[in-house]
Design a protein around this motif. Structure first.
Motif, PDB file in Angstrom:
ATOM      1  N   VAL A 184      44.650  86.335  26.287  1.00  0.00           N
ATOM      2  CA  VAL A 184      45.473  85.964  24.826  1.00  0.00           C
ATOM      3  C   VAL A 184      45.945  84.547  24.751  1.00  0.00           C
ATOM      4  CG1 VAL A 184      47.425  87.083  23.643  1.00  0.00           C
ATOM      5  CG2 VAL A 184      46.103  88.494  25.101  1.00  0.00           C
ATOM      6  N   MET A 185      46.425  83.932  25.957  1.00  0.00           N
ATOM      7  CA  MET A 185      46.814  82.716  25.713  1.00  0.00           C
ATOM      8  C   MET A 185      45.962  81.819  25.103  1.00  0.00           C
ATOM      9  SD  MET A 185      49.982  82.248  26.610  1.00  0.00           S
ATOM     10  CE  MET A 185      51.266  83.033  26.989  1.00  0.00           C
ATOM     11  N   LYS A 186      44.607  81.893  25.538  1.00  0.00           N
ATOM     12  CA  LYS A 186      43.462  81.196  25.163  1.00  0.00           C
ATOM     13  C   LYS A 186      43.228  81.389  23.588  1.00  0.00           C
ATOM     14  CE  LYS A 186      39.918  80.339  28.581  1.00  0.00           C
ATOM     15  NZ  LYS A 186      38.930  80.807  29.087  1.00  0.00           N
ATOM     16  N   LEU A 187      43.297  82.719  23.228  1.00  0.00           N
ATOM     17  CA  LEU A 187      43.034  82.856  21.911  1.00  0.00           C
ATOM     18  C   LEU A 187      44.010  82.272  21.154  1.00  0.00           C
ATOM     19  CD1 LEU A 187      42.013  86.799  22.362  1.00  0.00           C
ATOM     20  CD2 LEU A 187      40.538  84.759  21.423  1.00  0.00           C
ATOM     21  N   THR A 188      45.241  82.233  21.373  1.00  0.00           N
ATOM     22  CA  THR A 188      46.400  81.882  20.556  1.00  0.00           C
ATOM     23  C   THR A 188      46.934  80.440  20.878  1.00  0.00           C
ATOM     24  OG1 THR A 188      48.027  82.805  22.217  1.00  0.00           O
ATOM     25  CG2 THR A 188      47.462  84.021  20.314  1.00  0.00           C
ATOM     26  N   LYS A 189      45.967  79.648  21.707  1.00  0.00           N
ATOM     27  CA  LYS A 189      46.261  78.319  22.029  1.00  0.00           C
ATOM     28  C   LYS A 189      47.389  78.310  22.922  1.00  0.00           C
ATOM     29  CE  LYS A 189      42.992  75.830  19.394  1.00  0.00           C
ATOM     30  NZ  LYS A 189      42.806  75.044  18.118  1.00  0.00           N
ATOM     31  N   GLY A 190      48.006  79.250  23.441  1.00  0.00           N
ATOM     32  CA  GLY A 190      49.367  79.336  24.312  1.00  0.00           C
ATOM     33  C   GLY A 190      50.542  79.285  23.216  1.00  0.00           C
ATOM     34  N   LYS A 191      50.359  79.491  21.989  1.00  0.00           N
ATOM     35  CA  LYS A 191      51.458  79.558  21.255  1.00  0.00           C
ATOM     36  C   LYS A 191      52.241  80.887  21.217  1.00  0.00           C
ATOM     37  CE  LYS A 191      49.388  76.294  18.086  1.00  0.00           C
ATOM     38  NZ  LYS A 191      48.660  76.082  16.819  1.00  0.00           N
ATOM     39  N   VAL A 192      51.999  81.702  22.093  1.00  0.00           N
ATOM     40  CA  VAL A 192      52.723  83.106  22.166  1.00  0.00           C
ATOM     41  C   VAL A 192      53.904  82.984  23.301  1.00  0.00           C
ATOM     42  CG1 VAL A 192      51.009  84.415  20.813  1.00  0.00           C
ATOM     43  CG2 VAL A 192      50.921  84.180  23.135  1.00  0.00           C
ATOM     44  N   ASP A 193      54.598  83.696  23.197  1.00  0.00           N
ATOM     45  CA  ASP A 193      55.844  83.805  24.349  1.00  0.00           C
ATOM     46  C   ASP A 193      55.286  84.501  25.232  1.00  0.00           C
ATOM     47  OD1 ASP A 193      58.476  83.616  25.638  1.00  0.00           O
ATOM     48  OD2 ASP A 193      58.498  85.730  25.029  1.00  0.00           O
ATOM     49  N   PRO A 194      55.081  84.187  26.606  1.00  0.00           N
ATOM     50  CA  PRO A 194      54.157  84.992  27.522  1.00  0.00           C
ATOM     51  C   PRO A 194      54.908  86.411  27.694  1.00  0.00           C
ATOM     52  CG  PRO A 194      55.163  82.774  28.466  1.00  0.00           C
ATOM     53  CD  PRO A 194      55.585  82.702  27.052  1.00  0.00           C
ATOM     54  N   GLN A 195      56.406  86.307  27.800  1.00  0.00           N
ATOM     55  CA  GLN A 195      56.977  87.638  28.311  1.00  0.00           C
ATOM     56  C   GLN A 195      56.761  88.579  27.208  1.00  0.00           C
ATOM     57  OE1 GLN A 195      61.081  86.368  29.097  1.00  0.00           O
ATOM     58  NE2 GLN A 195      60.515  86.283  31.373  1.00  0.00           N
ATOM     59  N   ARG A 196      57.103  88.258  25.867  1.00  0.00           N
ATOM     60  CA  ARG A 196      56.900  89.172  25.094  1.00  0.00           C
ATOM     61  C   ARG A 196      55.448  89.993  24.910  1.00  0.00           C
ATOM     62  NH1 ARG A 196      57.749  87.289  19.382  1.00  0.00           N
ATOM     63  NH2 ARG A 196      57.187  88.897  18.055  1.00  0.00           N
ATOM     64  N   THR A 197      54.505  88.797  25.046  1.00  0.00           N
ATOM     65  CA  THR A 197      53.174  89.289  24.661  1.00  0.00           C
ATOM     66  C   THR A 197      52.929  90.055  26.053  1.00  0.00           C
ATOM     67  OG1 THR A 197      52.727  87.015  23.930  1.00  0.00           O
ATOM     68  CG2 THR A 197      50.811  88.036  24.417  1.00  0.00           C
ATOM     69  N   MET A 198      53.293  89.862  27.071  1.00  0.00           N
ATOM     70  CA  MET A 198      52.956  90.624  28.299  1.00  0.00           C
ATOM     71  C   MET A 198      53.565  92.064  28.059  1.00  0.00           C
ATOM     72  SD  MET A 198      51.484  90.515  31.208  1.00  0.00           S
ATOM     73  CE  MET A 198      51.310  90.461  32.926  1.00  0.00           C
ATOM     74  N   GLN A 199      54.459  92.322  27.460  1.00  0.00           N
ATOM     75  CA  GLN A 199      55.042  93.655  27.259  1.00  0.00           C
ATOM     76  C   GLN A 199      54.226  94.415  26.292  1.00  0.00           C
ATOM     77  OE1 GLN A 199      58.998  92.989  25.653  1.00  0.00           O
ATOM     78  NE2 GLN A 199      59.951  92.931  27.446  1.00  0.00           N
ATOM     79  N   ILE A 200      53.734  93.604  25.172  1.00  0.00           N
ATOM     80  CA  ILE A 200      52.848  94.158  24.323  1.00  0.00           C
ATOM     81  C   ILE A 200      51.547  94.653  24.817  1.00  0.00           C
ATOM     82  CG2 ILE A 200      51.736  93.754  21.987  1.00  0.00           C
ATOM     83  CD1 ILE A 200      53.724  91.958  21.213  1.00  0.00           C
TER      84      ILE A 200
END
Ligand SMILES: [Zn+2]
Length: 454
Positions: A429-445
């Motif tokens: 997911v980080m790769k797809l978003t170029k690391g622009k997402v918050d990891p904690q929130r993304t992990m929950q989703i």
């Protein structure tokens, strides 16, 4: 094991100790920074000792907790025969300071002396550019009990010397160490030129002496040389006794005496020692002692931290500088000063993270690009496409769904109990978003989506 050191480091002066030749010997062609005095030509009379060198020696002695010698101080001629010293003697002062302490190790004495030339036995040449540069000599009591303790002590000593801003670094270090094991004789090791070298020499010497003692053989009282390339010590010559040096006061140099006012003035202007700085950082910035230790490991780093802490929450700044900045420095094997990173760059980077202009992950990436880079973190972020944080839930969800769809094996692994597969998916997911997402929130989703997919 018991060991004590004699450590020599060059002082930062513009001119040499007994003449006005410059001290920038590394940049100069061989034998160009010389005159009859520092070439030790017969009859050449030394000038009065360099005042800046004397002041530096006093300052360092005081920073090492030494008492200052109030008596008469002489420059002695210490005789020995070697091609680096045509006069046959080196000038060394009687103790300027004594009875100090650092890291629990007693400092016996601090002296001021002149550096000899550089003799290259393999080429048979001598370069006298270095001859006459002032050295500080620090002599410890034999209070050190292991190679590890020796390493810690030397590191702390280098830190104090760096903080004095009057001494050059480990690169100019030359040390001799006296080492003995219980039941054995004292052996002197010469030619130690680095902290790592001191550690290795002691490790080797302990093993050598232990082997001899265990076999009932005697450890000879001798002087050995450390061969850094092979990490071993080899016999050099039988140990000299003090009388072999035939010390006599140099009749060409006037005796010195320090007046009370002069010492007081130096005391007033003493810089903080590293341990004082650690204490102040903990009190003033409310950071942990461990953070303070790392931040004060280098004067330039400590100064930069104080600059940054004017504009950024000190705890946040300390955490980033201790972990991420130090990681980048050690990866590149450079000091903070060498990196060319400025407090301004750090402030801008940390502000971008705090203002959510970039993610923490992007911040970690940007800091890796800071060494030797004059660009601002914002410019770097733009170039790397790291600017911006994706807040839009829809966009995050889209990336999560794509990662799940593209990686059925990882999803399967997760369902089969391999929890680590989730980290792999987060990475996607980080790769797809170029690391622009918050990891904690993304992990929950991500977690809820993967579990739904079962
Ligand atoms: Zn000279």
């Amino acid at each position: 094991m018991k060991c004590g050191f004699e450590i020599h480091i060059q002082l930062k002066t513009k001119s040499k100790l007994f003449c006005s030749c410059p001290t920038n010997y590394q940049d100069a062609d061989p034998n160009t920074n010389v005159c009859p005095v520092c070439l030790n030509q017969p009859g050449a009379k030394p000038s009065a000792p360099n005042e800046k060198a004397i002041e530096s020696a006093l300052k360092i002695a005081l920073m090492l907790g030494c008492k200052i010698n109030k008596g008469t101080i002489y420059f002695m001629r210490k005789h020995y025969d070697y091609p680096d010293l045509p006069s046959g003697y080196q000038r060394t002062s009687t103790p300027i300071g004594y009875d100090g302490e650092l890291n629990g190790i007693r400092i016996r004495e601090v002296h001021l002396e002149e550096d000899p030339g550089q003799y290259k036995p393999d080429l048979g040449v001598v370069d006298f550019n270095r001859s006459g540069i002032p050295l500080i000599e620090v002599v410890t009591e034999p209070d050190i009990n292991s190679p590890e303790e020796a390493r810690e002590f030397l590191k702390e000593l280098m830190r104090v010397l760096e903080y004095s801003e009057d001494a050059r670094g480990e690169g100019t270090m030359r040390a001799d160490v006296n080492v003995s094991l219980e039941g054995g004789r004292r052996v002197e090791i010469k030619n130690i030129n680095s902290i790592k070298g001191a550690y290795k020499a002691l490790k080797f010497e302990i093993m050598r002496q232990k082997n001899l003692l265990e076999r009932g053989m005697e450890v000879a009282r001798e002087t050995r040389a450390f061969l850094e390339s092979q990490m071993i010590t080899v016999p050099m010559r039988m140990k000299e006794e003090a009388e072999d040096y035939r010390y006599i006061p140099d009749p060409d140099l006037p005796p010195m005496k320090f007046d009370e006012k002069y010492i007081e003035k130096i005391k007033q202007s003493l810089p903080e020692t590293p341990s004082m700085k650690v204490k102040r950082f903990v009190e003033q910035y409310k950071i942990s002692k461990e953070d303070a230790h790392v931040l004060t490991s280098e004067l330039a780093l400590a100064n930069a931290f104080e600059e940054v802490a004017k504009e950024i929450n000190p705890k946040f700044a300390a955490q980033w500088m201790r972990e991420e900045l130090k990681r980048v420095l050690s990866y590149n094997n450079i000091t903070f000063a060498e990196s060319g990173i400025t407090p301004k760059q750090l402030i801008e980077l940390l502000k971008m993270i705090q203002n959510k202009e970039i993610t923490v992950k992007a911040g970690k990436k940007i800091i890796e690009h800071l060494p030797f880079n004059k660009k601002s973190p914002k410019e770097i972020a733009k170039e790397l496409g790291l600017l911006g944080v994706i807040e839009d839930e829809e966009k995050i969800l889209k990336a999560v769904e794509k990662a799940i769809k593209d990686n059925p094996k990882a999803v399967n692994d997760y369902h089969n109990g391999k929890k680590a597969a989730l980290n792999f998916l987060l990475g996607q997911v980080m790769k797809l978003t170029k690391g622009k997402v918050d990891p904690q929130r993304t992990m929950q989703i991500l977690k809820s989506k993967v579990e739904e997919s079962k």
